[in-house]
Design an enzyme around this catalytic site. Structure first.
Site, PDB file in Angstrom:
ATOM      1  N   ARG A 175      19.763  23.281  22.521  1.00 41.26           N
ATOM      2  CA  ARG A 175      18.789  22.350  23.118  1.00 41.26           C
ATOM      3  C   ARG A 175      18.098  22.941  24.354  1.00 41.26           C
ATOM      4  NH1 ARG A 175      20.026  21.226  18.999  1.00 41.26           N
ATOM      5  NH2 ARG A 175      21.061  19.369  18.189  1.00 41.26           N
ATOM      6  N   SER A 224      20.333  11.450  21.494  1.00 45.36           N
ATOM      7  CA  SER A 224      21.499  11.779  22.323  1.00 45.36           C
ATOM      8  C   SER A 224      21.094  11.813  23.795  1.00 45.36           C
ATOM      9  CB  SER A 224      22.050  13.153  21.949  1.00 45.36           C
ATOM     10  OG  SER A 224      22.550  13.100  20.641  1.00 45.36           O
ATOM     11  N   GLU A 294      20.425  15.385  28.060  1.00 44.04           N
ATOM     12  CA  GLU A 294      19.587  16.002  27.018  1.00 44.04           C
ATOM     13  C   GLU A 294      18.206  15.348  27.058  1.00 44.04           C
ATOM     14  OE1 GLU A 294      21.266  16.653  23.128  1.00 44.04           O
ATOM     15  OE2 GLU A 294      19.324  16.402  22.141  1.00 44.04           O
TER      16      GLU A 294
END
Ligand SMILES: Cc1cc2nc3c(=O)[nH]c(=O)nc-3n(C[C@H](O)[C@H](O)[C@H](O)COP(=O)(O)OP(=O)(O)OC[C@H]3O[C@@H](n4cnc5c(N)ncnc54)[C@H](O)[C@@H]3O)c2cc1C
Length: 303
Positions: A175, A224, A294
Site C-alpha cells: 500500500r 481498510s 491506510e
C-alpha cells in the site's frame, strides 16, 4: 481557503473549473469540506497545460473514486483534480498487455481483461477505486497487488511534463508508492497471462461474493482504515482492543469488519478521524503495536 484561485485565470482550458466545490459527494465516506477549485481536465493535453500554467505554490490533490479518502471538514486548499472520460480508454496490446486510462474503475478493467482472455487482473474485481488510485495506493487483495502486474505508468508531473515510468522506479511496497506527491497518473500498462474467459469470470464472481460476506460494501466506508502491521492483522488487533462497533458520534467501526469505519449518517470528518485515533490508542495500549492509517486523511480541520 486562500481565495486566490479563480477559474477566469485559466481561460484556455477546455475542461471544467469550478470554485468552492463540495467534495463529500465524490467520496465513499461522504464527508469533508469543499475544494477551493475543482478541475475536470478534458484530456491529457488539457491537464498538462494546467499543470504547466498554475503556480508552483498552488497545492494540487488528485481525487479518484474517493474510496480510500477522508477529506477533513475544512476542505482542500488549492486545486483538486478529477480525471473523467478523457482518461477512460482501454486497449489490448501484444503479449496479453492492456493499456488503460487512470479514470477507469478497477472492476471495469478486470471485466475487460476477462473478456479478452487475459488472466492476472481479476483481483481488481473487488476493489472499488480507479486505476489512478490503484497506482498510487498499490491496491491489491488476495495475494496480488498492482505492482505485480504493472509494466509502466504514464504520469503528468508537477510542471506538466509527460513521463513514462517503469514500475520498478515507483518503488512499490505494501500500500505504498514512492512517486513524488505532485505526479498525476494518467495511464497504465499491465501485463497478464493467457486465460479462459469463463474461468476468469468465475474467479471474479468468487472474489465479489467473498467480499459481500466479509465487508460492509454497501455502507459509507473507506475500506481498510489501517494497514496490516508486519505479521499481524489490524482487524484482530482492533477486535482484541475492544474496538469492534466503537462509536464517536455518527462514526462507527463496523461490526461486520472491524477495520472498516463507517459513516452511519451525518458524521463529520472530525468524528471519523477521532474514532480512528482512539482505535490507534487502544491498540497501542493493548498490544504495543502502532497502527498506521491506510485511509488518506487530507485537507484542513476547519472550525
Ligand atoms: C468497500 C471497500 C473495499 C476496499 N477494498 C480494498 C482492497 O481489497 N484492496 C485495496 O488495496 N484497497 C481497497 N479499498 C481501498 C480503495 O478502494 C483503494 O485504495 C483504491 O485504490 C483507491 O482508489 P480511488 O480511485 O478511490 O482513490 P482515492 O481514494 O480517490 O485516492 C486515494 C489516493 O490515491 C491518489 N490518487 C487517486 N487518483 C490518482 C491519480 N490519477 N494520480 C495520482 N494519485 C491519485 C489520491 O490523491 C489519494 O492519495 C477498499 C475500499 C472500499 C470502500
Amino acid at each position: 481557503m486562500s481565495g486566490q484561485l479563480h477559474p477566469e485565470d485559466f481561460p484556455e482550458l477546455r475542461g471544467g473549473l469550478i470554485a468552492d466545490k463540495e467534495l463529500a459527494p465524490f467520496t465513499w465516506l461522504r464527508v469533508g469540506g469543499p475544494a477551493e477549485l475543482l478541475f475536470l481536465p478534458k484530456d491529457e493535453a488539457d491537464l498538462a497545460m494546467f499543470m504547466a500554467q498554475k503556480s508552483t505554490e498552488t497545492p494540487v490533490f488528485v481525487l479518484g473514486a474517493g474510496s480510500n479518502l477522508l477529506i477533513r471538514d475544512g476542505g482542500l486548499p488549492g486545486v483538486v483534480i478529477r480525471l473523467g472520460a478523457g482518461f477512460g480508454q482501454m486497449q489490448v496490446e501484444a503479449e496479453n498487455r492492456i493499456r488503460v486510462g487512470a479514470a477507469v474503475p478497477d472492476r471495469v478493467l478486470a471485466k475487460f481483461a476477462a473478456k479478452n482472455a487475459i488472466d492476472g487482473l481479476s483481483f481488481y474485481a473487488g476493489i472499488p477505486g480507479t486505476i489512478g488510485g490503484a497506482l498510487r495506493m498499490n491496491a491489491g487483495c488476495y495475494e496480488t497487488e498492482t505492482a505485480d502486474v504493472l509494466i509502466e505508468a504514464v504520469v503528468i508531473d508537477g510542471l506538466g511534463r509527460r513521463r513514462i515510468v517503469p514500475a520498478a522506479e515507483l518503488d512499490y511496497a505494501y500500500r505504498h508508492c514512492s512517486a513524488p506527491k505532485d505526479w498525476i497518473f494518467v495511464e497504465a500498462l499491465y501485463a497478464g497471462t493467457p486465460g479462459d474467459p469463463a474461468k476468469i469470470t468465475q474467479k471474479m464472481n468468487e472474489i465479489t461474493a467473498r467480499r459481500e460476506q466479509s465487508q460492509p460494501i454497501r455502507e459509507k466506508t473507506g475500506g481498510s482504515t489501517f494497514k496490516n502491521p508486519d505479521g499481524a492483522k489490524s482487524w484482530q488487533l482492533i477486535d482484541a482492543a475492544g474496538g469492534r462497533g466503537r462509536r464517536v458520534g455518527a462514526a462507527q467501526m463496523s461490526e461486520q469488519h472491524c477495520n472498516f469505519m463507517i459513516n452511519t449518517g451525518g458524521a463529520k470528518a472530525a468524528e471519523l478521524e477521532e474514532l480512528g485515533n482512539s482505535i490507534q490508542r487502544s491498540v497501542l495500549e493493548n498490544s504495543g503495536i502502532e497502527l498506521e492509517w491506510e485511509i488518506k486523511r487530507v485537507g484542513s480541520h476547519g472550525e
